[in-house]
Design a protein around this motif. Structure first.
Motif, short mmCIF file in Angstrom:
data_model
loop_
_atom_site.label_atom_id
_atom_site.label_comp_id
_atom_site.label_asym_id
_atom_site.label_seq_id
_atom_site.Cartn_x
_atom_site.Cartn_y
_atom_site.Cartn_z
N HIS A 197 0.83 -1.22 0.00
CA HIS A 197 0.00 0.00 0.00
C HIS A 197 0.87 1.27 0.00
CE1 HIS A 197 -2.84 -3.03 0.87
NE2 HIS A 197 -2.88 -2.92 2.18
N LEU A 198 2.04 1.23 -0.63
CA LEU A 198 2.97 2.35 -0.56
C LEU A 198 2.96 3.18 -1.84
CD1 LEU A 198 5.30 3.83 0.97
CD2 LEU A 198 6.89 2.31 -0.24
N TYR A 199 2.85 4.49 -1.67
CA TYR A 199 2.93 5.49 -2.75
C TYR A 199 3.92 6.53 -2.25
CZ TYR A 199 0.88 8.86 -6.19
OH TYR A 199 0.66 9.76 -7.21
N TRP A 200 5.16 6.49 -2.77
CA TRP A 200 6.29 7.22 -2.20
C TRP A 200 6.89 8.14 -3.26
CZ3 TRP A 200 11.63 4.56 -1.19
CH2 TRP A 200 12.50 5.43 -0.52
N GLY A 201 7.00 9.44 -2.93
CA GLY A 201 7.60 10.39 -3.85
C GLY A 201 7.54 11.80 -3.28
N PHE A 202 7.65 12.79 -4.13
CA PHE A 202 7.53 14.19 -3.74
C PHE A 202 6.14 14.65 -4.19
CE2 PHE A 202 7.97 18.74 -3.93
CZ PHE A 202 8.82 19.05 -2.87
N PHE A 203 5.27 14.93 -3.22
CA PHE A 203 3.87 15.18 -3.52
C PHE A 203 3.56 16.66 -3.73
CE2 PHE A 203 3.50 10.88 -2.14
CZ PHE A 203 2.33 10.40 -2.69
N LYS A 204 2.60 16.86 -4.59
CA LYS A 204 2.09 18.20 -4.89
C LYS A 204 0.58 18.17 -4.66
CE LYS A 204 2.80 22.33 -6.92
NZ LYS A 204 3.76 23.34 -6.41
N GLY A 205 0.05 19.27 -4.15
CA GLY A 205 -1.39 19.36 -3.92
C GLY A 205 -1.88 20.76 -4.20
N GLY A 206 -3.13 20.89 -4.58
CA GLY A 206 -3.72 22.20 -4.77
C GLY A 206 -3.27 22.94 -6.01
N SER A 207 -2.68 22.26 -6.96
CA SER A 207 -2.20 22.92 -8.18
C SER A 207 -3.36 23.27 -9.10
CB SER A 207 -1.22 22.01 -8.93
OG SER A 207 -0.11 21.71 -8.13
N SER A 208 -3.24 24.40 -9.79
CA SER A 208 -4.27 24.82 -10.73
C SER A 208 -4.32 23.87 -11.92
CB SER A 208 -4.00 26.24 -11.22
OG SER A 208 -4.03 27.16 -10.13
N THR A 266 -8.91 22.18 -8.48
CA THR A 266 -7.47 21.93 -8.47
C THR A 266 -7.21 20.45 -8.69
OG1 THR A 266 -7.36 21.53 -6.08
CG2 THR A 266 -7.10 23.82 -6.83
N TYR A 267 -5.95 20.12 -8.99
CA TYR A 267 -5.57 18.72 -9.07
C TYR A 267 -5.61 18.08 -7.68
CZ TYR A 267 -3.82 19.61 -13.80
OH TYR A 267 -3.73 19.94 -15.13
N SER A 284 12.22 23.92 -0.62
CA SER A 284 11.37 22.74 -0.59
C SER A 284 10.35 22.87 0.55
CB SER A 284 12.23 21.49 -0.40
OG SER A 284 11.45 20.32 -0.52
N TYR A 285 9.54 21.84 0.72
CA TYR A 285 8.52 21.86 1.76
C TYR A 285 8.20 20.42 2.20
CZ TYR A 285 5.53 20.65 -2.23
OH TYR A 285 4.99 20.05 -3.35
N ASN A 286 7.70 20.31 3.41
CA ASN A 286 7.10 19.06 3.86
C ASN A 286 5.61 19.15 3.61
OD1 ASN A 286 9.24 17.43 4.88
ND2 ASN A 286 9.43 18.83 6.63
N TYR A 287 5.05 18.11 3.01
CA TYR A 287 3.62 18.10 2.71
C TYR A 287 2.83 18.02 4.02
CZ TYR A 287 -0.56 17.20 -0.10
OH TYR A 287 -1.79 17.30 -0.70
N ASN A 288 1.84 18.90 4.17
CA ASN A 288 0.99 18.88 5.36
C ASN A 288 -0.29 18.10 5.05
OD1 ASN A 288 -0.52 19.35 7.63
ND2 ASN A 288 -0.26 21.57 7.64
N TRP A 289 -0.35 16.87 5.53
CA TRP A 289 -1.48 16.00 5.24
C TRP A 289 -2.69 16.29 6.13
CZ3 TRP A 289 -1.06 13.51 0.83
CH2 TRP A 289 0.21 13.13 0.37
N THR A 290 -2.56 17.22 7.07
CA THR A 290 -3.66 17.51 7.99
C THR A 290 -4.56 18.63 7.49
OG1 THR A 290 -2.41 19.16 9.29
CG2 THR A 290 -2.17 16.83 9.91
N VAL A 291 -4.22 19.24 6.35
CA VAL A 291 -5.03 20.32 5.80
C VAL A 291 -5.48 19.96 4.38
CG1 VAL A 291 -3.83 22.04 7.20
CG2 VAL A 291 -3.01 21.55 4.88
N LEU A 292 -6.38 20.76 3.83
CA LEU A 292 -6.83 20.54 2.47
C LEU A 292 -5.69 20.80 1.48
CD1 LEU A 292 -10.35 22.21 2.65
CD2 LEU A 292 -9.82 19.76 2.65
N PRO A 293 -5.74 20.17 0.29
CA PRO A 293 -4.64 20.30 -0.66
C PRO A 293 -4.25 21.73 -1.00
CG PRO A 293 -6.10 18.55 -1.35
CD PRO A 293 -6.77 19.21 -0.18
N SER A 294 -5.21 22.67 -0.99
CA SER A 294 -4.89 24.06 -1.32
C SER A 294 -3.93 24.69 -0.32
CB SER A 294 -6.17 24.89 -1.40
OG SER A 294 -6.85 24.87 -0.15
N LYS A 295 -3.77 24.08 0.86
CA LYS A 295 -2.90 24.63 1.90
C LYS A 295 -1.74 23.70 2.25
CE LYS A 295 -6.78 27.10 4.03
NZ LYS A 295 -7.58 27.28 5.27
N CYS A 296 -1.59 22.63 1.48
CA CYS A 296 -0.66 21.57 1.85
C CYS A 296 0.81 21.95 1.77
CB CYS A 296 -0.86 20.36 0.94
SG CYS A 296 -0.34 20.68 -0.77
#
Length: 286
Positions: A136-147, A164-165, A265-277
């Motif tokens: 169940h692993l999906y490992w990489g550099f994640f992007k969220g909230g992109s137009s 958004t994506y 760079s950034y750490n992805y914040n999984w506790t908020v909606l993608p627009s704020k990740c």
């Protein structure tokens, strides 16, 4: 045809087993790039790893196809999909077809999908992979909230899900456990395909209860963030840059002669909606 040439002719052959399969998306005309990859990061061979350059051959000029077939005869490391044409608009089709072929023909624990302008450090990647969840692993550099792209070659005419994506791991390099590859391969006929293959994979996996791991050591964005010795994958590398990095590792054990930051760079914040990740850029991250 050889057993790694055609998606139509290999089904049913005896399966082989590897811990990690590397699928490298490549253009038919980029033989010099593939040569550089074979002579650099792929030269660090490992019995648990199998690599394949994935190429679509549908509609190829005869001379280009002949060159590709000769190259495969010499190296036996090319997956030539004769049902897939080569273009940006068919990249998602190509990735899906590669997943489906792989599911039918190999047993494996993990898949690394990357591009032919990515430099991969396979030994530390394997070491890190063994510490990760083995399913169940999906490992990489994640992007969220992109137009969502509304014009140009990236225009997503079929997109209607939201403004958004959805979160996705960037396509310069990401890892999927075999159970997720199986899910995508078997679901293929029902999956909506979007222009961007990494966006598509993110959408296909979005409803699943899986382990999404964001890792800043995957320098896999549209432009490299620089050079850090911790990087496991570095995207947007020329053949010369790959050779330089490989030589650095051989001579010094380090990827970079001196570490360099081009962008934060950034750490992805999984506790908020993608627009704020992905708003908190951190100068301490590589």
């Amino acid at each position: 045809m050889a057993n790694e040439i055609s998606s139509q002719t290999v089904v049913g052959l005896t399966q082989k087993s590897f811990y990690l399969i590397v699928l490298i998306m490549s253009d038919p005309t980029k033989s010099a790039t593939r040569k550089a990859i074979r002579e650099t990061w792929l030269s660090v061979s490992h019995q648990k790893v199998k690599h394949l350059f994935v190429i679509g051959s549908k509609g190829l000029a005869e001379d280009v196809l002949n060159d590709v077939l000769k190259e495969n005869t010499a190296h036996h490391d090319m997956l030539i999909l004769d049902s897939v044409s080569e273009s940006y608009s068919s990249l998602t089709v190509k990735v899906l077809a590669g997943f489906q072929w792989l599911h039918l023909n190999y047993q494996f624990n993990f898949l690394l999908k990357c591009d032919d302008d990515s430099f991969v450090r396979t030994v530390p990647l394997l070491e890190e992979l063994q510490k990760k969840p083995q399913s169940h692993l999906y490992w990489g550099f994640f992007k969220g909230g992109s137009s969502v792209f509304q014009k140009g070659k990236w225009k997503e005419s079929e997109w209607f899900l939201c403004d958004t994506y959805l979160p996705y791991a960037l396509g310069g390099g990401y890892i999927l456990s075999s159970d997720l590859v199986e899910f995508i391969a078997k679901s293929g006929p029902l999956l909506q395909q979007y222009k961007s293959e990494d966006v598509s994979v993110g959408v296909w996996l979005s409803p699943l209860k899986i382990r999404r791991v964001h890792d800043v050591r995957f320098d896999t964005e549209f432009k490299s963030r620089g050079c850090y010795n911790d990087y496991l994958i570095t995207h947007k590398q020329s053949a010369n840059e790959m050779r330089e990095k490989h030589d650095n590792l051989i001579k010094t054990g380090k990827l970079c002669p001196s570490e360099l930051r081009v962008r934060y760079s950034y750490n992805y914040n999984w506790t908020v909606l993608p627009s704020k990740c992905c708003k908190n850029f951190d100068p301490d991250l590589p």
